[in-house]
Design a protein around this motif. Sequence first.
Motif, PDB file in Angstrom:
ATOM      1  N   VAL A 140     -25.916 -54.068  25.591  1.00  0.00           N
ATOM      2  CA  VAL A 140     -25.920 -53.062  26.721  1.00  0.00           C
ATOM      3  C   VAL A 140     -24.510 -52.137  26.614  1.00  0.00           C
ATOM      4  CG1 VAL A 140     -25.805 -52.499  29.094  1.00  0.00           C
ATOM      5  CG2 VAL A 140     -27.358 -53.942  28.252  1.00  0.00           C
ATOM      6  N   ASP A 163     -34.288 -42.465  35.017  1.00  0.00           N
ATOM      7  CA  ASP A 163     -34.954 -42.409  33.812  1.00  0.00           C
ATOM      8  C   ASP A 163     -33.643 -43.039  32.973  1.00  0.00           C
ATOM      9  OD1 ASP A 163     -36.190 -42.671  31.377  1.00  0.00           O
ATOM     10  OD2 ASP A 163     -36.471 -40.316  31.293  1.00  0.00           O
ATOM     11  N   LYS A 164     -33.857 -44.415  32.479  1.00  0.00           N
ATOM     12  CA  LYS A 164     -32.588 -44.997  31.776  1.00  0.00           C
ATOM     13  C   LYS A 164     -33.095 -44.823  29.991  1.00  0.00           C
ATOM     14  CE  LYS A 164     -31.415 -48.335  35.076  1.00  0.00           C
ATOM     15  NZ  LYS A 164     -32.229 -48.017  36.006  1.00  0.00           N
ATOM     16  N   SER A 165     -34.175 -44.250  29.779  1.00  0.00           N
ATOM     17  CA  SER A 165     -34.624 -44.392  28.243  1.00  0.00           C
ATOM     18  C   SER A 165     -33.614 -43.470  27.503  1.00  0.00           C
ATOM     19  CB  SER A 165     -35.862 -43.691  28.137  1.00  0.00           C
ATOM     20  OG  SER A 165     -36.234 -42.431  28.783  1.00  0.00           O
ATOM     21  N   PHE A 168     -30.641 -45.998  26.641  1.00  0.00           N
ATOM     22  CA  PHE A 168     -30.973 -47.492  25.926  1.00  0.00           C
ATOM     23  C   PHE A 168     -31.896 -47.058  25.000  1.00  0.00           C
ATOM     24  CE2 PHE A 168     -29.319 -48.600  30.164  1.00  0.00           C
ATOM     25  CZ  PHE A 168     -28.160 -49.468  29.584  1.00  0.00           C
ATOM     26  N   SER A 170     -34.926 -49.271  23.088  1.00  0.00           N
ATOM     27  CA  SER A 170     -36.097 -50.184  23.472  1.00  0.00           C
ATOM     28  C   SER A 170     -35.650 -51.744  23.544  1.00  0.00           C
ATOM     29  CB  SER A 170     -37.482 -50.115  22.307  1.00  0.00           C
ATOM     30  OG  SER A 170     -37.117 -50.398  21.049  1.00  0.00           O
ATOM     31  N   ALA A 173     -32.906 -51.758  26.358  1.00  0.00           N
ATOM     32  CA  ALA A 173     -33.756 -51.706  27.727  1.00  0.00           C
ATOM     33  C   ALA A 173     -34.035 -53.341  27.920  1.00  0.00           C
ATOM     34  CB  ALA A 173     -35.095 -51.068  27.772  1.00  0.00           C
ATOM     35  N   LEU A 176     -30.741 -55.225  28.739  1.00  0.00           N
ATOM     36  CA  LEU A 176     -30.624 -54.995  30.192  1.00  0.00           C
ATOM     37  C   LEU A 176     -31.170 -55.714  31.128  1.00  0.00           C
ATOM     38  CD1 LEU A 176     -28.710 -53.163  32.154  1.00  0.00           C
ATOM     39  CD2 LEU A 176     -30.668 -51.464  32.137  1.00  0.00           C
ATOM     40  N   SER A 177     -32.552 -56.127  30.971  1.00  0.00           N
ATOM     41  CA  SER A 177     -33.246 -56.819  31.974  1.00  0.00           C
ATOM     42  C   SER A 177     -32.986 -58.291  31.751  1.00  0.00           C
ATOM     43  CB  SER A 177     -34.967 -56.671  31.509  1.00  0.00           C
ATOM     44  OG  SER A 177     -35.320 -55.331  31.778  1.00  0.00           O
ATOM     45  N   ARG A 327     -42.082 -49.409  24.950  1.00  0.00           N
ATOM     46  CA  ARG A 327     -41.301 -48.678  24.099  1.00  0.00           C
ATOM     47  C   ARG A 327     -41.102 -49.149  22.892  1.00  0.00           C
ATOM     48  NH1 ARG A 327     -35.569 -47.300  26.493  1.00  0.00           N
ATOM     49  NH2 ARG A 327     -35.680 -46.161  24.612  1.00  0.00           N
TER      50      ARG A 327
END
Length: 459
Positions: A140, A163-165, A168, A170, A173, A176-177, A327
Amino acid sequence: MLLIVFYIIVAIIATLIFLIHLKNRGISISITFHALFLIYYFVIPPLMLLLLNYTDWLHMNIIRFNFIAHTTEKQRYLSLLLAIIGYVIFIFVFRTNIFTKRAKTESADEQLYETQGLYTTLYKAGRLFAIIGIICFGVVIYELGGISAMLGIAGNLRGYNVDKSEYFSSIGAICLSMSGFIYSAAICLLSCLKKKRNVTIWLAVVLIFLLLYLLYNQGRGPIVLFTLCILYAFLKRKDIKDSRIISVFLIIAVFVFLSSGSLRTILRSVSSGQTTEVTLIENIESTLNDLSYPYANTLNVTHFIEKYGFRFFKDYVLWVPELLPSRLFSEIGIQLPEIQTMTSIVSYEYSRGAKNLGGVPVDFLTSGFFQGGILGLIGNSIIILCLLRKLESIVEAFPKECSAIKFWICATITWSAVISMDPCKLPLAYLHLFILIFVMRKQAIRMKRYKPTPMVGKL
């Protein structure tokens, strides 16, 4: 005014039941759920309705005042009805043995903890969580351009409707989770501190990354919760009763209530470099804004049903494809169908204006009503509360040395159930927590402190 009187009567009754519950059970999953439900659904609503009539005199600028002011008496009474139904089901599930029995636990001495490998298990779990969390959060930081750039953009990435796309990839993302593994790593390592070699080194590294993660997240809740976990573990080691610990927590709660806005400003100043003075009234406004959105959601639940229809419990199935990294699949030419979760719906509605929704994410009562009206609320509440009671039996088997873990699980699980009840989002967001529960359950069985019981028992 009559509605406020009804709320006050129900709140007093619920508070008395809570105090009896606390005396009998101590701090547990049911106690933390009980406390949060009481605050969000029985204390905040009448307070907001009462303050609504005195905003000019108090000079308070609370976003949801205007929202609540434009609701009808029918909407407000429906909200109270939903809260009473949810509360009655809670009492029914946790006060009977119809759905699940309570597991019996036995005490053990310090030598047994050593011989049965409790601290070894915590140390290994803590290291594994640390490796996963640090690697994920490292990705991240890298994708956001370094620590300075990450902190500078952190404020713009907060919220469910952001919208974090564009920031980051795929992989980023997914990382991050999974960065939340750092939390469980810190809790596990703290629980076996001074019991295993090299724990201090691991813990120091984890706390550095945890601090960075908290600054990135800019959430006040995680900071307060982590602090309470450490404090609870310290007080339990001093053999202080839970009732007295609750008194300490109440004092802290008052302090947080009166300084919530200041804490948010401090966190934001880290990224912006600018500080803003926050008055006492502004602090109270910030706290009430945060606490009032579940009530505001329940005021307008019928709006969503008219527009989107009932969900009929499909959220308990949709979480499986929701876990798939869409993604990442799209980059290799596989287009997964878009999933419309409850969170995506309320995020969209909230982005259109507060008049459509109290806030994001989905709270316990709104989530249940989404499933199928009053019947959906009843069914959803029984499912969630039975799962919570099953988890409570596991958590109660944790020894005193795992007090930090116990409080962490109790508070996090029930906090999510009350103010973020989306079955599609919880599995990935709290994967580290579910793994920790599984690990501790296996350890409790090994130490003969926990014996699995069937889901269905006798009255």
